[in-house]
Each structure stands twice: as structure tokens, then as C-alpha cells.
Write a protein that holds these residues in place. Sequence first.
Motif, mmCIF file in Angstrom:
data_model
loop_
_atom_site.group_PDB
_atom_site.id
_atom_site.type_symbol
_atom_site.label_atom_id
_atom_site.label_comp_id
_atom_site.label_asym_id
_atom_site.label_seq_id
_atom_site.Cartn_x
_atom_site.Cartn_y
_atom_site.Cartn_z
ATOM 1 N N UNK A 1 7.216 -3.260 12.782
ATOM 2 C CA UNK A 1 7.855 -2.287 11.882
ATOM 3 C C UNK A 1 6.850 -1.777 10.845
ATOM 4 N N UNK A 2 6.013 -2.688 10.351
ATOM 5 C CA UNK A 2 5.023 -2.278 9.354
ATOM 6 C C UNK A 2 3.987 -1.341 9.964
ATOM 7 N N UNK A 3 3.630 -1.604 11.232
ATOM 8 C CA UNK A 3 2.673 -0.734 11.923
ATOM 9 C C UNK A 3 3.268 0.654 12.112
ATOM 10 N N UNK A 4 4.531 0.669 12.495
ATOM 11 C CA UNK A 4 5.266 1.924 12.704
ATOM 12 C C UNK A 4 5.236 2.767 11.428
ATOM 13 N N UNK A 5 5.547 2.093 10.321
ATOM 14 C CA UNK A 5 5.613 2.749 9.016
ATOM 15 C C UNK A 5 4.225 3.224 8.579
ATOM 16 N N UNK A 6 3.222 2.388 8.834
ATOM 17 C CA UNK A 6 1.862 2.693 8.405
ATOM 18 C C UNK A 6 1.323 3.918 9.148
ATOM 19 N N UNK A 7 1.632 4.002 10.428
ATOM 20 C CA UNK A 7 1.142 5.133 11.230
ATOM 21 C C UNK A 7 2.121 6.307 11.239
ATOM 22 N N UNK A 8 3.255 6.143 10.566
ATOM 23 C CA UNK A 8 4.310 7.167 10.580
ATOM 24 C C UNK A 8 4.634 7.641 11.990
ATOM 25 N N UNK A 9 4.826 6.695 12.858
ATOM 26 C CA UNK A 9 5.158 6.968 14.256
ATOM 27 C C UNK A 9 6.569 7.549 14.336
ATOM 28 N N UNK B 1 -4.562 0.598 4.583
ATOM 29 C CA UNK B 1 -5.783 1.352 4.321
ATOM 30 C C UNK B 1 -5.429 2.616 3.543
ATOM 31 N N UNK B 2 -6.418 3.214 2.926
ATOM 32 C CA UNK B 2 -6.185 4.470 2.225
ATOM 33 C C UNK B 2 -6.067 5.599 3.230
ATOM 34 N N UNK B 3 -5.107 6.459 3.005
ATOM 35 C CA UNK B 3 -4.884 7.626 3.866
ATOM 36 C C UNK B 3 -5.623 8.817 3.291
ATOM 37 N N UNK C 1 1.139 5.922 -1.262
ATOM 38 C CA UNK C 1 2.268 5.398 -2.025
ATOM 39 C C UNK C 1 3.539 5.438 -1.179
ATOM 40 N N UNK C 2 3.638 6.428 -0.295
ATOM 41 C CA UNK C 2 4.782 6.449 0.610
ATOM 42 C C UNK C 2 4.753 5.254 1.546
ATOM 43 N N UNK C 3 3.589 5.008 2.144
ATOM 44 C CA UNK C 3 3.489 3.885 3.062
ATOM 45 C C UNK C 3 3.827 2.581 2.362
ATOM 46 N N UNK C 4 3.342 2.412 1.153
ATOM 47 C CA UNK C 4 3.602 1.134 0.488
ATOM 48 C C UNK C 4 5.077 1.017 0.119
ATOM 49 N N UNK C 5 5.684 2.138 -0.272
ATOM 50 C CA UNK C 5 7.119 2.149 -0.577
ATOM 51 C C UNK C 5 7.929 1.720 0.648
ATOM 52 N N UNK C 6 7.566 2.279 1.802
ATOM 53 C CA UNK C 6 8.291 1.951 3.033
ATOM 54 C C UNK C 6 8.010 0.520 3.482
#
Lengths: 325, 325
Positions: A21-29, A115-117, A124-129
Motif C-alpha cells: 500500500x505504501x509503494x502504491x501511494x508513493x508511486x501514485x499508481x 524519496x524527494x519528488x 507532502x502529499x505522499x507523506x500525508x497518504x
Amino acid sequence: VSAADLVQRVIANEPRAVARALRLVDDRMPGTHELLRALWPHTGRATVIGVTGNPGAGKSTLCDRMIGLYRARGDRVGVIAVDPSSPLSGGAILGDRLRMSSHALDEGVFIRSLATRGELGGLSRTSRDAIRVLDASGHAVVIVETVGVGQDEIEIASTAHSTLVVTTPGLGDEVQALKAGLLECADVFAVNKADREGADAAIRDLELMISLGDASVLALSRQNGSGWSVPIIRCVATRTEGVAEVVAALDRHRQWLDTHPAGLARRRKRLEQEVRSSLRDELVDTAMRDLGPHLNAAVDDIEARRVDPYEATSNLIMRFMRAGS
Amino acid sequence: VSAADLVQRVIANEPRAVARALRLVDDRMPGTHELLRALWPHTGRATVIGVTGNPGAGKSTLCDRMIGLYRARGDRVGVIAVDPSSPLSGGAILGDRLRMSSHALDEGVFIRSLATRGELGGLSRTSRDAIRVLDASGHAVVIVETVGVGQDEIEIASTAHSTLVVTTPGLGDEVQALKAGLLECADVFAVNKADREGADAAIRDLELMISLGDASVLALSRQNGSGWSVPIIRCVATRTEGVAEVVAALDRHRQWLDTHPAGLARRRKRLEQEVRSSLRDELVDTAMRDLGPHLNAAVDDIEARRVDPYEATSNLIMRFMRAGS
């Protein structure tokens, strides 16, 4: 794995499902949005602690020791480590993360680096999610560790319930200046490596800055002077000295948030900020997707000096808004 | 002062008019948009140099010496100093700025500090607009100095024609890691304080990182290996050693941008980035203004858990777009 299945397994805190789930969120799949919506009813129980401070202040070591105390009282802990450095710096980052490795084999601790996008706001979106995923999977405490220097680190810190700023005696002048930006977001200060020379001076400096801050306009937005005064706590993380006091101060701050009118107002403000940030991110995504080719044409026109960038921007916004009708 | 009058006086480089225009832009006062549009036809002549690097690397001193060389050849120089620290840190910031004070009485040098704004993206917009003002008022070189650590500092650096990254031997591990994020935006590297122990090692590290970078995907976006290889220059800014070489390297980079196909592609990419950033900023401003009360209602609904934040955000975006029809 079906989407509904993933949701169930995240809620059951299966480590592989959480990681997925975290990978999904991180890559915005594709599917990220649906996953987050399905997890939402299961969120809202975690205490989110932002840990930030100067590079070299010993944040990772302090986090490691704090995790030990949270675990000792039975809390599961999630950690999101945010670094403003590129993939190229893998070595250094790994070294840093290893300092938290005493919990690597503990199933009650989930550590994840982001990682930084490239895109502003993306991090900040990724960390929020990611916080939502760790909250839904039953982590009572979620620690978000950033190097507190840039605007988005400060934004990330502001998504936390409580922000712990870690500093250390005897840093250079310019590094000290960076700290001032952190002052505004500190709910608790830890002066780490407090056995070093200069600790008393560092604490006096902080006290002075906080008292100045209390008198300033900035303080109003932080609801200081309303039942919460920022404690300054000495610690030596490597020897686990003062760490229990840091945890206790954060507990007290969480209680203040839940009970004091100013604390409740602060929580509301935090939610409002979060909605603004999400709105901003989604809006920009939608517009960039919708405008694609028109954006390129506008760049052509500006490059050829057929139009100025201000008019071009207004035209693009009008086009985007008309598309919604 | 009428708006048209201000424009004329900025173009004539009257210091008080330039200062006024910069204040207008910094505070986003009414009339900012019109001013920038009126100045636009007079822009496009300045070379914009981003100077960034770790805190304590000696950026301000190096800038001061570079300004001396630009002035010696007759170029007027504008400096925009961006600091990620709050108004509270006035003392430290002033101290830093004083290092550039050898040009304080020179009418050919205009130095302006920008403070960090609360809203994400605000700082890069302000610095973009301030560059335009200094460009329109005939500054041949505009230096934008940032502490290169956060996402927006990197975004600001990317608005420059050429980015100079200043580093120094013998920094700690974690500080070194920060540098990696800077690697991607460096067009020229200056190793300052090169008389210190560890200078050779620092240069070897950089060479290694650059060669790794050249081999990576990141390099593609930077057009490396296309007629430009990032030079590493030793200098001791306090003794004005190596500073002429830094200026020469930046001149060569500007020439590469103007003549080499890869350089031209890079300039185009920079403009595109700029349009994207403006679009994002204006869009968010417009939406927040239009949505005002609906945003508050959405926060109420999320707080009461009547709606999840994802659906609330989608609804707000649809409402905003419909308003444009």
C-alpha cells in the motif's frame, strides 16, 4: 490481489500488504485514490509526531530511542523518513536509517523512507497518504522524520499532531539561522547531545527565541500562550537520557490538543491546512492533465514573444475552467 | 506615483522605483500583475545565476567577490537573497548579508532579501517576479542566492540560466547527503575554502558523484554529456582566489545555452517549467479565492466524518470548474 483484499490485509496489519500500500501511494499508481478512500474509515486513531531539526542533530538516534519507549508500553510504531536528497545519495541515507535498525526485526515497528519528488508538493502529499496507511493498519504512533530546512519539510511537519524539533549545542551561525524557521512549528524542543559544551547557552538561546516568538504575530497562529508553552528538554539520545521526558512532553501535548479549547482549534486548523493542500495537489494534477497540449502551445507563444507569460497563464486557467462546464 | 510612471522609472533603473517595485512584488500588492506585464517587453536580457549550497559553504562571500568582477567589467548586478528562515532570525540574516556589504554604496549593485512565505510555492513565484524587475531595470547579471536544501530552493535554482553550487571540504556525513540533492541542479561546482584540509578528497567525491550522475537517468534531463560537463573549480573566496575561474565557467555555460542545441533545449525546458509554476500558483490562488466559504464547509463535513477528504476534494474541484462556465 484484489483492491478490497488489500484493504482488509492493510487493516489487519499484514506487513507485506502495508508495504504494498505504501509503494502504491508513493508511486501514485492507479488505484491509490480508491485505496485511500477505503482506508479512511479506519483512520484517525494514530498520534502523528513530526520530528525535525538540523542535519546532524541526532534525530534518527532520538527516534530510535523513542520507539523503544513506545514499544515498551505496547504501542505499535510507524516511521516515515523523508530526505531531501536524491537517489544518488543512497549510501548516506542508508547509513542514517541503520541507526534505527535496533527495531528492524520488531514486527511492531514499520519504517519506510520516502524519496524527494520532482514536483513541488508531491512529497507532502505522499507523506500525508503514507500516514493514513500506517494509521489504518493500527500503528498507535506514527513518526514522520524530516530534515527541517525547506518549505515542504515545514509543511510536512504541520501535518503532525505534535512537532518535536531536535537541536544540538554548538552549531555554526548559518545553521542556527535555519533553526529560526523551525521555531514556529515546534511544540516540543529537544536539545540533544546536551552533555556537550555550550548546552546551557543553546537552551538560553531557545528560551529567548521562544519568548520573542510568544510576543510576535506568529505566535497567534500557533495558539501559544493558550495553555501550552513549548518545553525545552535536554537529552543525550545515544545514552537514552532524557528520552522518557521527551515522550512525556509529547503525550502532554497530545492531551492538550484533545482537551483544551486552543488545542481543539489547533486541530481544526491542521485539518483545514490538510484539505487546502490536497485541494491544491489535485487541482494542479487535473489541470496539467487537461491542459497538456495547450501548455506546450503557450510555451511556444511565450518563447516567440507573441504573448507575455501573465496573459498566457490567464488564458490557460480560463480554458481549464471552461472545460469543466 | 502612477503605474505607468513606476514602469518608466524602473526601466530607467531609479533605485527607489526598483525598490518599490520589488516591495510590490514581494507583498503581491494590487497592481503587481499589471506592473509585471508592463515590464515584460523590457526583460530577457539579464543572465540569471542561481547560487546555492550548504549552509556555511561561504556563498555570500563568493557572491561578493563575483560581484566585484562583474562590476569591473561594467555589468550591473542584482542580487536576490532567499533565506528559509523566519523574520525572527533577522539578526543572523543581517550578519550574512553584511558580508556582501562591500558593494552597499555601489549604485550598480542592487541587493534584496526575500523572506520565506507561508504558502508553498510563494517564494519561488516572488523570486521569479523579482528577477523580472531586476532584468527590466537593466541588471546584466542577476544572482539568486539560496540555501540549497529544500524542494523550493531547488525550484528557485531551476529558474536560473546557470546554477552554481558552492561546497566546502570537511562537512559532516548528513550535510554531505544534502549535497546530493544539489548535484542534479549544478552547472558549475565551486569548492570553496579549498586551502583547507580535505579539499582533494572533496573534489574526488564530487568527480565520482558527477560521473555516477552522468551515467544515470537524471543526467538525461540535465542534457549532460551533450557538450557540457560540469566543471569543478577550487576557490578561496575570502582571498579572491579562483573567483575569476568561477565567473569564466559561468560565462562559458551561458554561451553553451545560447549556441549548443542541447543548451537551447535546456532553455526551452526552463521556460516550460516556469510556465507550469506560474500556472500552478495562479490556479491555486484563483481556486482558493473562489471557493472560500465552500472550503470551510468541506472541512466541517470531514471533521464530522460525513464525507472523506478525497470525495470532498473532488467536489470542491468540480464546483470550482463549474464556476468558470
